[in-house]
Motif scaffolding. Structure first.
Motif: not given
Length: 474
Positions: A421-424, A455-456, A462-473
């Motif tokens: 999914l993250s490929e160009r 990172a992404l 359950e019920g769909g798709v989830e995108a998790l985006l991790r960023l510094p606080e």
């Protein structure tokens, strides 16, 4: 064998061998040095005694003088002296006097009185006007029993009328020799150890700097984003800067070649569609058909424009080696602004928005890039959410990192596509018309996340798709 170990081994051999050679040479010179110094003192003592004894020897009344009693009393003295940590408890000089024929007239030890000493070198040479000295063993089988003898002439004018010899056992000097050798050994060993420690630190610093340069070069060769190591020292710093200039030149050339090739490939399809529609428009057709083909041209032109804009955005991020700014970026207000921009699209699709992000939560980074990344994630979620579906956004802090989760109701992503999914330029057909996007949005988000150290991750829930985006606080 690592370079640092080789450098240290060479340094160890050089410093160790040089230190051992110098130390052993100095240690060997201590014994003769002490004896030479002692001999010089014996010469002074013998000459002083020669002047004191002259009148008694000339008058022939040496045996009847007070000198024998004085020498006997001298032999009984206990100095109780502390000399550089060594205690001296007895006197060690032996003094004897001979006449012009070498016959012993006076002996502080009382052993050689009346004996002929004319053949001993100290007496023999002195009677002939030369410097008389000898070293003889008291026990022929014991090398440590040697005694130094130094003589001085007793003169009546220019005529030698006798000889006075002063003797000192070498054994009495041994404690001072051993003490000096011991102290020198500890000092020399400490200096060698310090030199080796400094060599180890130098090798560690040099090998560490070279290792950082190697990791930088390996990361660059693997196409990874790498920050130029900050090195101290003229040559190493120049080498690092040269590597950075070479990397920029090579990456720039390869980057342009890759993007020209990619852009050419991606533009072929919309250009073919535009050219085909233009050719058909040259023929006679109804107004309805003409409007349809003009619409196709407009759609494909928009697709080309979107592709070029996305490529430019991605190129700017991929060429970055670091952030231009690091500021506090509130998440909730930024996401609400994006929702307002997409209000028409959300209303047209009847989508439900559930914004659960805490109002006080913020991340640290470059504001523009983070806003663009969130916009791409939201755009992707809107593309795949069916009419009336739910989009939910939440965030929480874990170990100094903000984990932003964007959920949308949708069909599960096929297993074969999850890892791509993250490929160009990789894209899945959108629900409804089967249209594909440029395939650059999620790749852009991935680049922004990595630039911030995060990172992404996208997966089925359950019920769909989830995108998790991790960023510094922040």
């Amino acid at each position: 064998m690592p370079l640092g170990v080789r450098i240290f081994l060479v340094y160890f051999l050089f410093v160790g061998l040089a230190g051992w050679f110098v130390l052993s040479t100095v240690m060997e010179e201590i014994r003769p040095g002490v004896r030479q110094s002692t001999e010089e003192t014996l010469v002074d003592t013998a000459n002083l005694l020669a002047e004191i004894l002259r009148d008694e020897v000339k008058a022939g009344r040496l045996a009847q003088s007070r000198l024998p009693a004085l020498l006997e009393a001298y032999g009984r003295r206990r100095p109780e002296a502390q000399i550089w940590g060594v205690e001296k408890t007895r006197v060690n000089h032996r003094i004897y006097v001979t006449d012009a024929a070498g016959i012993v007239l006076l002996d502080s030890s009382g052993d050689a009185l009346g004996q002929d000493y004319s053949r001993w070198n100290d007496v023999f040479l002195t009677l002939r006007g030369q410097y008389g000295a000898r070293s003889s063993r008291e026990d022929p089988n014991d090398p440590d029993s040697s005694v130094m003898y130094v003589a001085a002439p007793i003169k009546d004018g220019e005529r030698i009328i006798g000889v006075v010899s002063v003797a000192k056992p070498n054994r009495s000097l041994q404690p001072y020799i051993e003490r000096s050798q011991r102290r020198l050994g500890w000092l020399g060993g400490g200096l060698i150890g310090l030199g080796l420690l400094l060599g180890a630190l130098l090798s560690w610093w040099l090998s560490g700097s070279l290792r950082r340069l190697t990791h930088f070069a390996q990361a660059v060769s693997a196409g990874q984003r790498a920050e130029l190591p900050r090195l101290q020292g003229g040559e190493l710093r120049q080498l690092a800067e040269a590597l950075e200039r070479m990397r920029s030149a090579l990456e720039g050339k390869a980057y342009v070649e890759r993007y020209v090739h990619t852009l050419t490939h991606e533009l072929k399809s919309p250009l073919a569609a535009i050219r085909g529609a233009a050719e058909l428009l040259a023929d006679d057709m109804t107004a309805e058909q003409r409007r349809r083909f003009v619409g196709n041209i407009d759609q494909e032109a928009g697709r080309m424009q979107q592709l070029i804009e996305r490529l430019l955005q991605l190129a700017q991020v991929e060429q970055r080696q670091g952030l231009e700014e690091q500021v506090r970026v509130p998440l909730r207000t930024g996401f609400e602004a994006l929702l307002e921009q997409q209000a028409v699209r959300i209303e047209r699709g009847g989508l439900r928005i559930d914004n659960r992000m805490p109002a006080e939560l913020a991340v640290r980074g470059e504001h523009f890039l983070l806003r663009q990344a969130l916009a791409n994630l939201l755009d992707n979620a809107l593309d795949f959410t069916p009419p009336g579906g739910l989009i939910r956004c939440s965030a929480e802090v874990r170990d100094g990192w903000v984990e932003l989760r964007l959920f949308n109701q949708a069909e599960a992503i096929p297993d074969y596509a999850l890892g791509r999914l993250s490929e160009r330029f990789y894209s899945l057909p959108r629900p409804g018309g089967g249209r594909k996007s440029s395939g650059l949005g999620l790749n852009f988000v991935t680049e922004v996340a990595q630039l911030h150290g995060g990172a992404l991750r996208i997966g089925n829930v359950e019920g769909g798709v989830e995108a998790l985006l991790r960023l510094p606080e922040a």
